[in-house]
Structure formats: structure tokens, C-alpha cells
Design an enzyme around this catalytic site. Structure first.
Site, PDB file in Angstrom:
ATOM      1  N   GLY A 264      67.178  26.131 -24.837  1.00 17.01           N
ATOM      2  CA  GLY A 264      67.392  26.933 -23.640  1.00 17.01           C
ATOM      3  C   GLY A 264      68.814  26.825 -23.128  1.00 17.01           C
ATOM      4  O   GLY A 264      69.428  27.821 -22.716  1.00 17.01           O
TER       5      GLY A 264
ATOM      6  N   VAL B 223      63.911  19.676 -27.759  1.00 11.85           N
ATOM      7  CA  VAL B 223      64.450  20.775 -28.556  1.00 11.85           C
ATOM      8  C   VAL B 223      64.319  22.095 -27.803  1.00 11.85           C
ATOM      9  O   VAL B 223      65.253  22.905 -27.773  1.00 11.85           O
ATOM     10  CB  VAL B 223      63.764  20.848 -29.928  1.00 11.85           C
ATOM     11  CG1 VAL B 223      64.328  22.012 -30.744  1.00 11.85           C
ATOM     12  CG2 VAL B 223      63.957  19.547 -30.688  1.00 11.85           C
ATOM     13  N   ASP B 224      63.166  22.326 -27.201  1.00 12.56           N
ATOM     14  CA  ASP B 224      63.005  23.538 -26.392  1.00 12.56           C
ATOM     15  C   ASP B 224      64.033  23.587 -25.267  1.00 12.56           C
ATOM     16  O   ASP B 224      64.663  24.624 -25.021  1.00 12.56           O
ATOM     17  CB  ASP B 224      61.599  23.584 -25.786  1.00 12.56           C
ATOM     18  CG  ASP B 224      60.574  24.215 -26.715  1.00 12.56           C
ATOM     19  OD1 ASP B 224      60.983  24.926 -27.653  1.00 12.56           O
ATOM     20  OD2 ASP B 224      59.369  23.999 -26.506  1.00 12.56           O
ATOM     21  N   LEU B 225      64.184  22.479 -24.557  1.00 10.98           N
ATOM     22  CA  LEU B 225      65.119  22.451 -23.428  1.00 10.98           C
ATOM     23  C   LEU B 225      66.560  22.624 -23.901  1.00 10.98           C
ATOM     24  O   LEU B 225      67.338  23.387 -23.307  1.00 10.98           O
ATOM     25  CB  LEU B 225      64.957  21.145 -22.657  1.00 10.98           C
ATOM     26  CG  LEU B 225      63.631  20.986 -21.902  1.00 10.98           C
ATOM     27  CD1 LEU B 225      63.463  19.555 -21.415  1.00 10.98           C
ATOM     28  CD2 LEU B 225      63.549  21.960 -20.731  1.00 10.98           C
TER      29      LEU B 225
END
Length: 416
Positions: free
Chosen positions: A193, A188-190
Site C-alpha cells: 500500500g 506485505v499488504d501494508l
């Protein structure tokens, strides 16, 4: 005070090995973000030529200490993986003088990236609607947050694993036996981004027409929900809640992991033609004409018995050789490789996705542009490595820089 100069004299973004500027050469990005989503967005822009200035607080980006492993200078691999091609400085934004430095940096900046808790920028007098939009009308302000600023969850902090849980991603990952399972990378973070990167590029494209910047709102929650395909679409149409199926696909069979004599392999068979080829290579062409397996809907209805038949046949097969033959025949299949196997694989090296230079070791740039390729020109910056240099390039003379250092407004790496 020195005259304001538009850019710093050291590395200002990636240039490829032939000297061709990257696609985003000339773009200036101020990266106030920490940890992963924001830094990954900024690194992507830097890989393609943008000048990215990473601004850290006095305590530093916390991922500097997220180890082991650490490199020989004490930097955690986690930090090193998402901050290459940037210049780094340290500013105490809780001070008035520190915020004035950021405003100076923004005078000729194109993009601001931040992932502070909702309301922090406004409290500092750096809110987009209150201050930045009027003062810097061409600025694109990208905020990466957990849930956005409003709504029932507005302002709540966001973390990858929590977003996986609350978005439903964990509920569809794993098997009935394992229960809901976190995906093994901070997906999710990636992905957020990357969403932020797309948002910035969209805003830049629109600015070319209007001459005006805008606010880009990228959230972990929204991005995670967008990753729910096909499960969300299935639910909208059928009303049936998705069930965990391990490695199996809910809509396609056989699309699953299977053990072989030499390795585990994954079959990604998406149509009847591929299934016929697979059965022929397996030496069981009759399976493709069996009424239970002739069409994908038949195979879904009989997935358990088909899996048992395939497992029995594959248990005697060299999985690596079978995968090579199937790929050559146009049938999606591959061995399940470990991380070391992947990062030393000949194709990984050919695609320059595992890089070792005098200053950098890590993954490469996934997007290959024909005329303006990206490049890795510098490793992730040391703490305060370019503080003095950046300040001087933005009009601060030596006495002013020293005064800021003495007052603790900024921190610089020791001069050699």
C-alpha cells in the site's frame, strides 16, 4: 440530467484543525480496491486532503465482516482501520450501467486504484491500455496485485501470508526452533500500500511536467522482495543462505532481545561507542575492552558467550530504568511493550498516533507536514453511505438515481 459538477458537497478530503487544506487537496481518487493494500494506499492519500470515493461491490468490502471485534454499528475493526476520510458508494460493476457510472466518476478524476484479479478490468471494458489511457489521458491508474500481469506467476492471486512465504520473508523470521514464521502484522499488504502511494505520487509529479498520466504497477511479490534487506544483499555478496536467528541481527551484535528483572528489553547497539556506554551503564566496563568483544566482528564471532554474559547481568536489572538511561545516553534500547501499553503511552498520545474523537477511534497519521498537515475528518463510511450524494454530484438527477437503485445497479444506505 443535471449539469456535471466537479466535486461532491460533503467532506472531500482531510483539512487540518486550523482549516488549512491538506497537501493533496484538490486531488480526486476513485478507490475500487478492497481488503488492505489498495485501501491503505487510498486512505493515506485521503489523510492528506485527497477526495477519495470508495466504490464497493454489492456484497461489500469483505473486511466489513472480518471480526470480532465490531463497533456498535456492526463494522469490523479491520475495515475501520483502513478506510477513514473516504466517501463510500456501492456499484454493481458487472452491469453495463454500473461501469458507465465509474466512467462518469473518472471524467474529472486524477487517480484510479484497484486490486481486481488480473484481466477483470479488461473484461469489463475498463482496461488501461484498451480504454482508459485514451479516454482519460491525465488519469493515473494504480493496480495492486499479487504478482503482476505477466511472468511465470503473472495473474496469480496474492495474499499477504502467501507473499511472505513465497518471497522468503518467512524463511528469515523466527528461530531455528520455531521454523519459518509469519510476521505478526500483514507487513506485505501494508508495505505494498505504501509502495502504491509512492508510485501514485511519483506519477503525479511526472504529470506536472508532461501533462500525461500513466499506469502504476504495485505487487505484493516485488514489495516483499524489496523488504529482504540485509538478507538479500548478504546473499548476493557471500552466497551463503541466511539462517533464522530469532530476534538477533545477522550483521550486528548485541542486537537482540534480552530478559531483565522487570521486563524484556531490546538492545540495538550499532557501533563500538554505544557498546562501551552500554557496558559502563551495566557496571561491566571491562567487557568493552575484552579482546573477544572490542569490535563488532569480534562480537559476531563470540555472540553466544557475549549473550550468556549479558543475560546473567541483565537478570538483576530493572529493564525499564535501564532503557530510559540508555536512551538518554544515546544508546538504542527499549522495553518490549504490549499493544495496549503502546497505544496508551504518553509519547504515542503526544505524537497523536492514538486518536479518539466523537466519530473516530484509531491510529493517527504518521507523516507530519509543517504547513499542510493531514487530518482525520471522517470515519470509515457505512455501506452505501454516500451513494445518492455522489451520483447527484456527478450529474444524475433524482429520478435517475432512483431508477439505478430500483434496478440494483447501485445500493444506498437508508435515508434517515
Amino acid at each position: 440530467m443535471k449539469e456535471l459538477t466537479p466535486s461532491i458537497t460533503a467532506s472531500t478530503g482531510a483539512t487540518d484543525v486550523t482549516g488549512t487544506p491538506g497537501a493533496l487537496s484538490g486531488l480526486k481518487v476513485i478507490d475500487l480496491s478492497r481488503v488492505l493494500g489498495g485501501p491503505f494506499c487510498a486512505q493515506t492519500l485521503a489523510d492528506h486532503g485527497a477526495q477519495v470515493i470508495k466504490v464497493e461491490p454489492p456484497q461489500g468490502d469483505e473486511t466489513r465482516a472480518w471480526g470480532p471485534p465490531f463497533n456498535d454499528t456492526g463494522l469490523a475493526a479491520y475495515y475501520l482501520g483502513v478506510n477513514r476520510n473516504k466517501q463510500g458508494m456501492v456499484i454493481d460493476l458487472s452491469s453495463t450501467e454500473g461501469r458507465e457510472i465509474v466512467l462518469r466518476l473518472l471524467e474529472d478524476a486524477d487517480v484510479l486504484i484497484e486490486n481486481f484479479k488480473i484481466g477483470t478490468m479488461e473484461r469489463w471494458g475498463l482496461g488501461y491500455e484498451e480504454v482508459l489511457r485514451a479516454r482519460f489521458p491525465r488519469l493515473i491508474h494504480c493496480r495492486v496485485s499479487g504478482f503482476g500481469a505477466d511472468g511465470p506467476l503473472g495473474g496469480a492471486p496474492g495474499y499477504d501470508a502467501v507473499a511472505q512465504a513465497m518471497s522468503g520473508l518467512m524463511s528469515i523470521n523466527g528461530s531455528p526452533e520455531s521454523g519459518a514464521t509469519r510476521i505478526g502484522v500483514p507487513i506485505v499488504d501494508l508495505a505494498t500500500g505504501l509502495s502504491a502511494t509512492i508510485g501514485v505520487l511519483l506519477a503525479l509529479a511526472e504529470r506536472n511536467r508532461s501533462g500525461v498520466g500513466q499506469f502504476v504497477d504495485a505487487t505484493l511479490y516485488d514489495t516483499a522482495i524489496a523488504l529482504l534487506h540485509p538478507h538479500a544483499s548478504n546473499w548476493f555478496i557471500s552466497g551463503n543462505p541466511p539462517r533464522r536467528s530469532g530476534n538477533a541481527h545477522p550483521n550486528i551484535v548485541p542486537y537482540d532481545k534480552y530478559p531483565t528483572r522487570t521486563c524484556e528489553m531490546f538492545l540495538g547497539i550499532g557501533n563500538n561507542g554505544q557498546f562501551r556506554k552500554f557496558c559502563a551503564y551495566l557496571g561491566k566496563p571491562e567487557l568493552a575492552t575484552d579482546h573477544r568483544f572490542m569490535d563488532n566482528s569480534d562480537r559476531i564471532a563470540n555472540r553466544t558467550v557475549l549473550r550468556e554474559l549479558l543475560e546473567a547481568e541483565l537478570s538483576h536489572v530493572d529493564g525499564h530504568a535501564l532503557c530510559e538511561n540508555l536512551i538518554a545516553a544515546g544508546v538504542p534500547a527499549g522495553p518490549v511493550l504490549s499493544i495496549p501499553e503502546v497505544l496508551t503511552h504518553p509519547h504515542t498520545l503526544h505524537r497523536k498516533m492514538a486518536i479518539t474523537t466523537a466519530t473516530y477511534t484509531g491510529t493517527g497519521i504518521p507523516l507530519k507536514l509543517s504547513r499542510t498537515p493531514g487530518n482525520i475528518t471522517s470515519p470509515s463510511p457505512a455501506f452505501g453511505e454516500h451513494t445518492r450524494e455522489i451520483l447527484e454530484a456527478h450529474g444524475y438527477d433524482a429520478n435517475e438515481v432512483q431508477a439505478l437503485l430500483d434496478e440494483g445497479v447501485v445500493i444506498a444506505a437508508p435515508t434517515v
